[in-house]
Design a protein around this motif. Structure first.
Motif, PDB file in Angstrom:
ATOM      1  N   ASN A  35      14.182  -4.218   7.845  1.00 10.89           N
ATOM      2  CA  ASN A  35      13.285  -3.068   7.832  1.00 10.89           C
ATOM      3  C   ASN A  35      13.538  -2.143   6.653  1.00 10.89           C
ATOM      4  OD1 ASN A  35      11.737  -3.716  10.020  1.00 10.89           O
ATOM      5  ND2 ASN A  35      12.780  -2.345  11.436  1.00 10.89           N
ATOM      6  N   HIS A  36      12.485  -1.513   6.209  1.00  8.32           N
ATOM      7  CA  HIS A  36      12.523  -0.484   5.177  1.00  8.32           C
ATOM      8  C   HIS A  36      11.541   0.583   5.600  1.00  8.32           C
ATOM      9  CE1 HIS A  36       8.687  -2.105   3.757  1.00  8.32           C
ATOM     10  NE2 HIS A  36       9.242  -3.291   3.599  1.00  8.32           N
ATOM     11  N   PRO A  37      11.468   1.712   4.915  1.00 11.83           N
ATOM     12  CA  PRO A  37      10.479   2.724   5.314  1.00 11.83           C
ATOM     13  C   PRO A  37       9.072   2.126   5.359  1.00 11.83           C
ATOM     14  CG  PRO A  37      11.981   3.619   3.695  1.00 11.83           C
ATOM     15  CD  PRO A  37      12.270   2.135   3.787  1.00 11.83           C
ATOM     16  N   ARG A  38       8.272   2.535   6.336  1.00 11.71           N
ATOM     17  CA  ARG A  38       6.919   2.006   6.491  1.00 11.71           C
ATOM     18  C   ARG A  38       6.044   2.469   5.332  1.00 11.71           C
ATOM     19  NH1 ARG A  38       3.908   2.075  12.057  1.00 11.71           N
ATOM     20  NH2 ARG A  38       5.337   0.350  12.226  1.00 11.71           N
ATOM     21  N   VAL A  39       5.356   1.532   4.752  1.00 13.49           N
ATOM     22  CA  VAL A  39       4.380   1.809   3.705  1.00 13.49           C
ATOM     23  C   VAL A  39       3.083   1.115   4.076  1.00 13.49           C
ATOM     24  CG1 VAL A  39       6.041   2.160   1.834  1.00 13.49           C
ATOM     25  CG2 VAL A  39       5.196  -0.128   2.297  1.00 13.49           C
ATOM     26  N   PHE A  40       1.994   1.599   3.540  1.00 20.07           N
ATOM     27  CA  PHE A  40       0.692   1.010   3.816  1.00 20.07           C
ATOM     28  C   PHE A  40       0.188   0.317   2.559  1.00 20.07           C
ATOM     29  CE2 PHE A  40       1.294   4.248   6.979  1.00 20.07           C
ATOM     30  CZ  PHE A  40       0.947   3.563   8.137  1.00 20.07           C
ATOM     31  N   ILE A  41      -0.213  -0.940   2.725  1.00 20.81           N
ATOM     32  CA  ILE A  41      -0.626  -1.789   1.618  1.00 20.81           C
ATOM     33  C   ILE A  41      -2.147  -1.964   1.687  1.00 20.81           C
ATOM     34  CG2 ILE A  41      -0.270  -4.022   0.489  1.00 20.81           C
ATOM     35  CD1 ILE A  41       2.357  -2.391   0.929  1.00 20.81           C
ATOM     36  N   ASP A  42      -2.821  -1.675   0.578  1.00 18.16           N
ATOM     37  CA  ASP A  42      -4.277  -1.821   0.490  1.00 18.16           C
ATOM     38  C   ASP A  42      -4.616  -3.292   0.274  1.00 18.16           C
ATOM     39  OD1 ASP A  42      -6.988  -1.747  -0.118  1.00 18.16           O
ATOM     40  OD2 ASP A  42      -6.793  -0.194  -1.644  1.00 18.16           O
ATOM     41  N   VAL A  43      -5.378  -3.870   1.191  1.00 19.72           N
ATOM     42  CA  VAL A  43      -5.748  -5.288   1.074  1.00 19.72           C
ATOM     43  C   VAL A  43      -7.216  -5.474   0.718  1.00 19.72           C
ATOM     44  CG1 VAL A  43      -3.929  -6.078   2.629  1.00 19.72           C
ATOM     45  CG2 VAL A  43      -6.176  -5.503   3.574  1.00 19.72           C
ATOM     46  N   THR A  44      -7.877  -4.397   0.297  1.00 20.81           N
ATOM     47  CA  THR A  44      -9.308  -4.486   0.008  1.00 20.81           C
ATOM     48  C   THR A  44      -9.609  -5.048  -1.371  1.00 20.81           C
ATOM     49  OG1 THR A  44      -9.399  -2.205  -0.797  1.00 20.81           O
ATOM     50  CG2 THR A  44      -9.855  -2.571   1.551  1.00 20.81           C
ATOM     51  N   HIS A  45      -8.613  -5.167  -2.226  1.00 18.96           N
ATOM     52  CA  HIS A  45      -8.821  -5.666  -3.579  1.00 18.96           C
ATOM     53  C   HIS A  45      -8.581  -7.169  -3.664  1.00 18.96           C
ATOM     54  CE1 HIS A  45      -9.084  -1.554  -4.933  1.00 18.96           C
ATOM     55  NE2 HIS A  45      -7.931  -1.287  -4.342  1.00 18.96           N
ATOM     56  N   VAL A  57       3.554  -9.868  -0.232  1.00 20.31           N
ATOM     57  CA  VAL A  57       2.154  -9.721  -0.615  1.00 20.31           C
ATOM     58  C   VAL A  57       1.295  -9.881   0.629  1.00 20.31           C
ATOM     59  CG1 VAL A  57       0.273 -10.725  -1.973  1.00 20.31           C
ATOM     60  CG2 VAL A  57       2.578 -10.563  -2.953  1.00 20.31           C
ATOM     61  N   TYR A  58       0.376  -8.956   0.822  1.00 19.67           N
ATOM     62  CA  TYR A  58      -0.565  -9.001   1.938  1.00 19.67           C
ATOM     63  C   TYR A  58      -1.962  -9.219   1.372  1.00 19.67           C
ATOM     64  CZ  TYR A  58       3.139  -7.056   4.816  1.00 19.67           C
ATOM     65  OH  TYR A  58       4.320  -6.868   5.485  1.00 19.67           O
ATOM     66  N   LYS A  59      -2.690 -10.167   1.969  1.00 13.05           N
ATOM     67  CA  LYS A  59      -4.072 -10.378   1.543  1.00 13.05           C
ATOM     68  C   LYS A  59      -4.896 -10.844   2.727  1.00 13.05           C
ATOM     69  CE  LYS A  59      -3.508 -15.098  -0.155  1.00 13.05           C
ATOM     70  NZ  LYS A  59      -3.693 -15.971  -1.293  1.00 13.05           N
ATOM     71  N   LEU A  60      -6.200 -10.602   2.634  1.00 10.23           N
ATOM     72  CA  LEU A  60      -7.101 -11.057   3.684  1.00 10.23           C
ATOM     73  C   LEU A  60      -7.209 -12.568   3.659  1.00 10.23           C
ATOM     74  CD1 LEU A  60     -10.097  -8.552   3.536  1.00 10.23           C
ATOM     75  CD2 LEU A  60      -8.471  -8.837   5.400  1.00 10.23           C
ATOM     76  N   LYS A  61      -7.271 -13.183   4.833  1.00 13.21           N
ATOM     77  CA  LYS A  61      -7.494 -14.621   4.919  1.00 13.21           C
ATOM     78  C   LYS A  61      -8.859 -14.945   4.337  1.00 13.21           C
ATOM     79  CE  LYS A  61      -4.723 -15.979   8.871  1.00 13.21           C
ATOM     80  NZ  LYS A  61      -4.731 -16.598  10.194  1.00 13.21           N
ATOM     81  N   ALA A  62      -8.993 -16.129   3.808  1.00 10.82           N
ATOM     82  CA  ALA A  62     -10.270 -16.569   3.250  1.00 10.82           C
ATOM     83  C   ALA A  62     -11.367 -16.463   4.307  1.00 10.82           C
ATOM     84  CB  ALA A  62     -10.157 -17.998   2.749  1.00 10.82           C
ATOM     85  N   GLY A  63     -12.478 -15.886   3.934  1.00 17.66           N
ATOM     86  CA  GLY A  63     -13.601 -15.761   4.845  1.00 17.66           C
ATOM     87  C   GLY A  63     -13.601 -14.498   5.691  1.00 17.66           C
ATOM     88  N   GLU A  64     -12.506 -13.749   5.700  1.00 18.59           N
ATOM     89  CA  GLU A  64     -12.438 -12.517   6.485  1.00 18.59           C
ATOM     90  C   GLU A  64     -13.169 -11.396   5.747  1.00 18.59           C
ATOM     91  OE1 GLU A  64     -10.811 -11.556   9.554  1.00 18.59           O
ATOM     92  OE2 GLU A  64     -10.806 -13.724   9.830  1.00 18.59           O
ATOM     93  N   THR A  65     -13.883 -10.579   6.497  1.00 14.54           N
ATOM     94  CA  THR A  65     -14.526  -9.402   5.937  1.00 14.54           C
ATOM     95  C   THR A  65     -14.130  -8.204   6.778  1.00 14.54           C
ATOM     96  OG1 THR A  65     -16.507  -9.761   7.248  1.00 14.54           O
ATOM     97  CG2 THR A  65     -16.514 -10.676   5.032  1.00 14.54           C
ATOM     98  N   LEU A  66     -14.134  -7.040   6.168  1.00 15.96           N
ATOM     99  CA  LEU A  66     -13.703  -5.845   6.867  1.00 15.96           C
ATOM    100  C   LEU A  66     -14.830  -5.172   7.627  1.00 15.96           C
ATOM    101  CD1 LEU A  66     -11.154  -4.382   4.325  1.00 15.96           C
ATOM    102  CD2 LEU A  66     -10.716  -5.701   6.388  1.00 15.96           C
ATOM    103  N   GLY A  67     -16.048  -5.595   7.435  1.00 15.62           N
ATOM    104  CA  GLY A  67     -17.139  -5.084   8.242  1.00 15.62           C
ATOM    105  C   GLY A  67     -17.703  -3.754   7.795  1.00 15.62           C
ATOM    106  N   HIS A  68     -17.120  -3.150   6.773  1.00 18.02           N
ATOM    107  CA  HIS A  68     -17.711  -1.910   6.240  1.00 18.02           C
ATOM    108  C   HIS A  68     -17.650  -1.974   4.726  1.00 18.02           C
ATOM    109  CE1 HIS A  68     -13.710  -0.391   5.256  1.00 18.02           C
ATOM    110  NE2 HIS A  68     -13.335  -0.676   6.473  1.00 18.02           N
ATOM    111  N   ALA A  69     -18.742  -1.597   4.126  1.00 16.89           N
ATOM    112  CA  ALA A  69     -18.819  -1.612   2.662  1.00 16.89           C
ATOM    113  C   ALA A  69     -18.849  -0.187   2.144  1.00 16.89           C
ATOM    114  CB  ALA A  69     -20.070  -2.371   2.221  1.00 16.89           C
ATOM    115  N   HIS A  70     -18.241   0.004   0.985  1.00 15.69           N
ATOM    116  CA  HIS A  70     -18.232   1.345   0.365  1.00 15.69           C
ATOM    117  C   HIS A  70     -19.203   1.391  -0.771  1.00 15.69           C
ATOM    118  CE1 HIS A  70     -14.778   2.989   2.505  1.00 15.69           C
ATOM    119  NE2 HIS A  70     -14.341   1.755   2.525  1.00 15.69           N
TER     120      HIS A  70
END
Length: 70
Positions: A35-45, A57-70
């Motif tokens: 464990n280390h201090p909790r950090v939040f990793i942006d996976v939208t890129h 490294v954290y990334k979305l699985k192939a084919g996954e979508t977040l359901g909201h677009a900016h």
């Protein structure tokens, strides 16, 4: 290609994502001793995001979508 670049890659699903497209590291599957201090990793890129503490490294699985677009 260098072995020090071979870090853990965690593929996450849309339901793993919290808030505005982020996941927390360390994740629940990591052993307590690492464990280390909790950090939040942006996976939208493209290619996801990398933890500055442990290099996971954290990334979305192939084919996954977040359901909201900016």
């Amino acid at each position: 290609m260098s072995n020090d670049q071979a870090k853990a890659i965690v593929e996450v699903t849309a339901k793993d994502v919290q808030g505005p497209g982020v996941v927390a590291c360390p994740n629940p599957k990591m052993p307590l001793w690492s464990n280390h201090p909790r950090v939040f990793i942006d996976v939208t890129h493209e290619g996801g995001g990398k933890c500055s503490y442990c290099g996971t490294v954290y990334k979305l699985k192939a084919g996954e979508t977040l359901g909201h677009a900016h």
